[in-house]
Design an enzyme around this catalytic site. Structure first.
Site, PDB file in Angstrom:
ATOM      1  N   ASN A  17       2.078   5.685   4.586  1.00  0.00           N
ATOM      2  CA  ASN A  17       3.439   6.220   4.711  1.00  0.00           C
ATOM      3  C   ASN A  17       3.723   6.521   6.178  1.00  0.00           C
ATOM      4  O   ASN A  17       3.493   7.637   6.653  1.00  0.00           O
ATOM      5  CB  ASN A  17       3.587   7.480   3.850  1.00  0.00           C
ATOM      6  CG  ASN A  17       2.949   7.319   2.472  1.00  0.00           C
ATOM      7  OD1 ASN A  17       2.009   8.034   2.113  1.00  0.00           O
ATOM      8  ND2 ASN A  17       3.440   6.358   1.707  1.00  0.00           N
ATOM      9  N   ASN A  67       0.851  -1.183   0.000  1.00  0.00           N
ATOM     10  CA  ASN A  67       0.000   0.000   0.000  1.00  0.00           C
ATOM     11  C   ASN A  67       0.888   1.233   0.000  1.00  0.00           C
ATOM     12  O   ASN A  67       1.322   1.711   1.038  1.00  0.00           O
ATOM     13  CB  ASN A  67      -0.900  -0.028   1.232  1.00  0.00           C
ATOM     14  CG  ASN A  67      -1.992   1.008   1.148  1.00  0.00           C
ATOM     15  OD1 ASN A  67      -1.805   2.063   0.549  1.00  0.00           O
ATOM     16  ND2 ASN A  67      -3.129   0.712   1.752  1.00  0.00           N
ATOM     17  N   ASP A  68       1.150   1.751  -1.189  1.00  0.00           N
ATOM     18  CA  ASP A  68       2.068   2.886  -1.342  1.00  0.00           C
ATOM     19  C   ASP A  68       1.648   4.112  -0.553  1.00  0.00           C
ATOM     20  O   ASP A  68       2.413   5.066  -0.420  1.00  0.00           O
ATOM     21  CB  ASP A  68       2.105   3.303  -2.817  1.00  0.00           C
ATOM     22  CG  ASP A  68       3.070   2.466  -3.608  1.00  0.00           C
ATOM     23  OD1 ASP A  68       3.930   1.817  -3.008  1.00  0.00           O
ATOM     24  OD2 ASP A  68       2.956   2.472  -4.850  1.00  0.00           O
ATOM     25  N   CYS A  69       0.424   4.110  -0.109  1.00  0.00           N
ATOM     26  CA  CYS A  69      -0.108   5.306   0.533  1.00  0.00           C
ATOM     27  C   CYS A  69      -0.107   5.228   2.054  1.00  0.00           C
ATOM     28  O   CYS A  69      -0.503   6.169   2.722  1.00  0.00           O
ATOM     29  CB  CYS A  69      -1.525   5.561   0.035  1.00  0.00           C
ATOM     30  SG  CYS A  69      -1.553   5.823  -1.723  1.00  0.00           S
TER      31      CYS A  69
END
Ligand code: BGC
Ligand code: NOJ
Length: 811
Positions: A486, A482-484
């Site tokens: 963070n 999940n690149d988001c």
């Protein structure tokens, strides 16, 4: 509501209304030259790299959807129209667009004229061929004008749309007869140009956009077409285009065809020019000569058809469900080819400017593609491995032209390394080709640091095993899948990239998801080691994996579901103690796929919780409850309004993980129901809601928290393609390659009476009949291979060239 229908015999989707909710596109080309084409002939083409070698210009995010394409205009008396309706939007008496495998056929009818536009990229060529056939369906003579139109791009797509102080002065062309050459920047460092040609003599041409269109008309009302005459303009700067003008008189019931070729041509360094300032046309003439006649075009189309027949013959299922059949046999596999070719670079939502090949994306794409062309998968795996860092970490992306890691984004996405194991294991299961493990691959493309691929896998494994946080779970770094999410970013400045702000390695934030991945792919790594006789290393790996499994069940279990992560303050993310984002989908799917909690009951509970809290009409959302405000400590995920993208959208990619997990628990009905919610072919009847193409997966569908639910966005380039195919072919239908042979392990709805499947595997062909007389969802009562009873359900690999008749009775 539908906008067309599936024509399964021809393996086409036929669009019958040009006003689709969004442009519905197709990809032409599967090696180096690609063309994106919409149902109204919009789109563009490029050679290898949509950013650096773009040939024709497109306008993303225009006020009118789908601005620019490779258009053909017909002038019939004083009416002008296009076979694909756009850009004139003149009403048509008949319209269809057949998107097929590697070709698109658009047909328009008006006033007794039928215009057919057949477009494809021939196998092994760097060009687009368009055949326009005009037919007079009346009983009178018809005098017609035909105009072609493409707008050239100055190769570098970003420069092309930003550096106008330079661009308006660099355009250059040459015209010889029916051949239009676009040669901007050729005078300096480039050794490539474009040629746009037609196989018949022209009445005129244009190469300057304003001369052709008129200053304020735009492509909807080109001045030259309205007037019925080209200006024979030669572009000096401004915007070069290619337009041919052809005229014909058609007798009643007569047809004429025109073959247009738009080609990318390269010269050597020394033979760029045939005279000062005059480009070397030999490469162009060579390709043009191949497509002068209808016979040549027919033959190339036939080659393309045969190519796809062969590719799709590797996996072919026949069941009572025609939607399932077309999904598995045609469209899902077709999409897998596209995601393999494009990664996430060029679509109608990916502008082709930003992203190169994603490390994790490309590795996952292999899962759905490897059975089609294993050699290409092999090459891709080695390219990817060559970019890996010596410590096992990975560049998040690399550029297809240079095959080097992308330093702008760098590394620190801590799931990346493990996806390399996933890709290699899938390759080995499909091919049994263990020689790949001995291939020497660089670290960080430095030839002085070569090591066998197996060593690269070891570094992937070790990187994760040695980068653990306070709970013993893997450190998340910048983000995991999940690149988001963070957790080390803490961005407060608008416009800062969530992907690269903050340290790439926080010492604390951990991912349960990577923990699950480590168990799943760590086991696959262990299996590889055993296969090559490295028992000691395999034992060590097994031990490390077991440790992680315990940690996940301990620190990663929330009571009703798996926790998602621990943030930089060691607080849980995706836990009942959180106010929002209490439960996330990813660890539920991944941990169960890894087999965690299968025996002790957590797996069942996790999937029940996913159903209870995440399900909506369109599948499972990423998380629940959606975040209603921005959280500094969570990053981009909370930047999205509720119900969209990673903030509780239905992110189709991870639904197959849960569906696969359901099959592991034997829940065939549940798995199938969930698949039908996300699978585009099943959503065809609600195309007006779903909006994106009914023949390919999209990345995201707005979820239950969104003001408008069920809207698909970002079609084509998504890992859903390969996971969707793995889910359907290997886990629901259960025809699954394993290291030791082909495993048959269906998990289907109780009402399904069975199916047959042809599978080509390691040089042999399997004809599999699955019967389900007792209406079970999973389990095999008996199985025979060529009449002989088989113990277990893995068919050992026979001598290449064998034919195996496999009878399976579920029960
Ligand atoms: C998107 C992600 C994507 C990331 C990296 C984000 O804005 O929401 O889906 O993976 O960008 O490009
Ligand atoms: C799209 C990206 O391409 C992929 O790498 C990522 O895993 C998902 N978005 C989820 O953020």
């Amino acid at each position: 509501m539908r906008y067309g229908y599936f024509d399964d015999n021809r393996k086409e989707y036929v669009i019958t209304d040009p006003r689709t909710p969004l442009p519905w596109i197709n990809y032409l080309g599967s090696d180096d030259f690609f063309r994106l084409i919409s149902n109204t002939a919009g789109g563009y083409c490029f050679y290898k790299d949509a950013n650096l070698l773009r040939m024709t210009r497109y306008r993303y995010n225009s006020d009118r959807p789908d601005s620019n394409g490779h258009y053909f205009y017909i002038k019939d008396g004083n009416k002008i129209w296009n076979p694909g309706w756009q850009p004139t939007q003149t009403a048509l008496a008949g319209y269809s667009c057949r998107h097929g495998l590697g070709y698109t056929i658009i047909e328009g009818r008006r006033n007794g004229i039928c215009a057919k536009q057949e477009v494809f990229v021939p196998r092994g060529e760097n060009c687009e061929v368009t055949r326009i056939t005009l037919s007079n369906e009346t009983y009178k003579d018809k005098e017609l004008d035909l105009f072609s139109y493409v707008e050239f791009c100055f190769w570098n797509a970003l420069e092309d749309m930003s550096n106008f102080q330079r661009n308006y002065s660099i355009g250059e062309v040459e015209v010889i007869g029916s051949d239009i050459y676009h040669k901007s920047e050729f005078r300096e460092r480039r050794r490539h140009y474009a040629v746009f040609s037609v196989n018949k003599p022209v009445a005129g041409f244009d190469t300057d956009r304003t001369s052709f269109l008129g200053a304020y008309n735009g492509p909807s009302f080109p001045e030259a077409v309205i007037r019925g005459e080209s200006k024979n303009s030669i572009a000096h700067g401004w915007a070069p285009i290619g337009s041919h003008h052809l005229t014909c008189t058609l007798k009643p019931q007569e047809s004429v065809s025109y073959i247009f070729v738009l080609a990318y041509c390269e010269t050597g360094k020394e033979d760029k020019f045939e005279a000062p300032g005059v480009i070397n046309k030999k490469p162009a003439q060579e390709v043009l000569a191949k497509f002068r006649t209808d016979e040549q075009v027919d033959q190339a189309l036939e080659e393309l058809r045969a190519h796809w027949e062969k590719l799709l013959s590797v996996y072919h299922v026949e069941s009572d469900d025609e939607v399932l059949n077309r999904t598995a046999n045609i469209w899902n596999q077709y999409q897998c080819m596209t995601t393999f070719n494009m990664s996430r670079s060029a679509s109608y939502y990916e502008s082709g400017l930003g992203r190169g090949m994603g490390f994790r994306d490309s590795c996952q794409d292999i899962l759905g593609f490897v059975h089609m062309i294993p050699d290409k998968a092999r090459e891709r795996i080695l390219d990817i491995a060559n970019t890996q860092f010596p410590d096992g970490s990975a560049y998040h992306q690399y550029q297809p032209l240079t095959k080097r890691g992308n330093t702008g984004l760098g590394s620190g996405f801590n799931d990346d390394p493990l996806w390399l194991i996933a890709a290699v294991a899938a390759y080995l299961r499909e091919t049994g080709d263990y020689t790949i493990l001995d291939e020497l691959c660089d670290f960080n493309n430095n030839p002085e640091t070569k090591a066998p691929l197996l060593e690269h896998l070891k570094r992937s494994f070790t990187f994760t095993a040695t980068h653990l946080g306070p709970h013993g779970l893997p450190l998340i770094g910048r983000a995991d899948w999940n690149d988001c999410l963070n957790l080390n970013c803490f961005s407060e400045e608008p416009g800062e990239s969530f992907q690269i702000t903050g340290p790439s390695e926080g010492p604390v934030a951990e991912s349960v998801f990577i923990g699950g991945m480590f168990v799943k792919y760590g086991r696959e790594y262990e299996e590889i080691l055993r296969h090559v006789g490295r028992e000691e290393e395999a034992d060590e790996a097994e031990h490390t994996v077991q440790q992680m499994e315990k940690t996940v069940l301990d620190a990663g279990w929330d009571g009703e579901w798996f926790v998602r992560a621990y943030d930089a303050a060691k607080k849980p993310v995706g836990s009942h103690v959180c106010e929002e984002g209490k439960i996330y989908i990813e660890p539920q799917g991944m941990c169960v796929m890894a087999g965690i909690g299968l025996e002790s009951g957590e797996a069942v509970k996790a999937l029940e919780s996913a159903q209870r809290y995440l399900e909506c009409d369109y599948g499972l959302v990423v998380l629940n409850p959606a975040y209603t405000s921005y959280h500094l400590e969570l990053g981009e995920i909370t930047s999205y309004p509720p119900g969209y993208k990673e903030n509780a959208g239905v992110f189709c990619h991870n639904n197959p993980w849960v569906i696969i997990a359901e099959t592991m628990l034997g829940h065939g009905d549940r798995a199938f129901d969930l698949m039908k919610k996300i699978c585009p072919t099943y959503l065809e009847p609600i195309s007006e809601i779903h909006k994106t193409e009914p023949y390919v997966y999209c990345q995201m569908v707005s979820g239950k928290d969104a003001p408008v639910q069920g809207e698909g966005k970002n079609s084509w380039l998504t890992g859903t393609a390969s996971w969707g195919f793995a889910m359907l072919s290997q886990y629901i239908l259960g025809i699954r390659p394993e290291m030791d042979g082909l495993c048959i392990d269906p998990c289907i709805p109780a009402a399904c009476k069975g199916f047959t499947c042809t599978r080509k595997f390691r040089g042999s062909e399997y004809h599999i009949t699955v019967k389900n007389p007792n209406g079970v969802q999973k389990g095999i009562a008996s199985m025979t291979v060529n009449g002989n009873k088989l113990d277990g359900n893995v068919i050992p690999v026979p001598a290449a060239g064998s034919v195996c008749e496999v009878e399976v009775v579920m029960g």
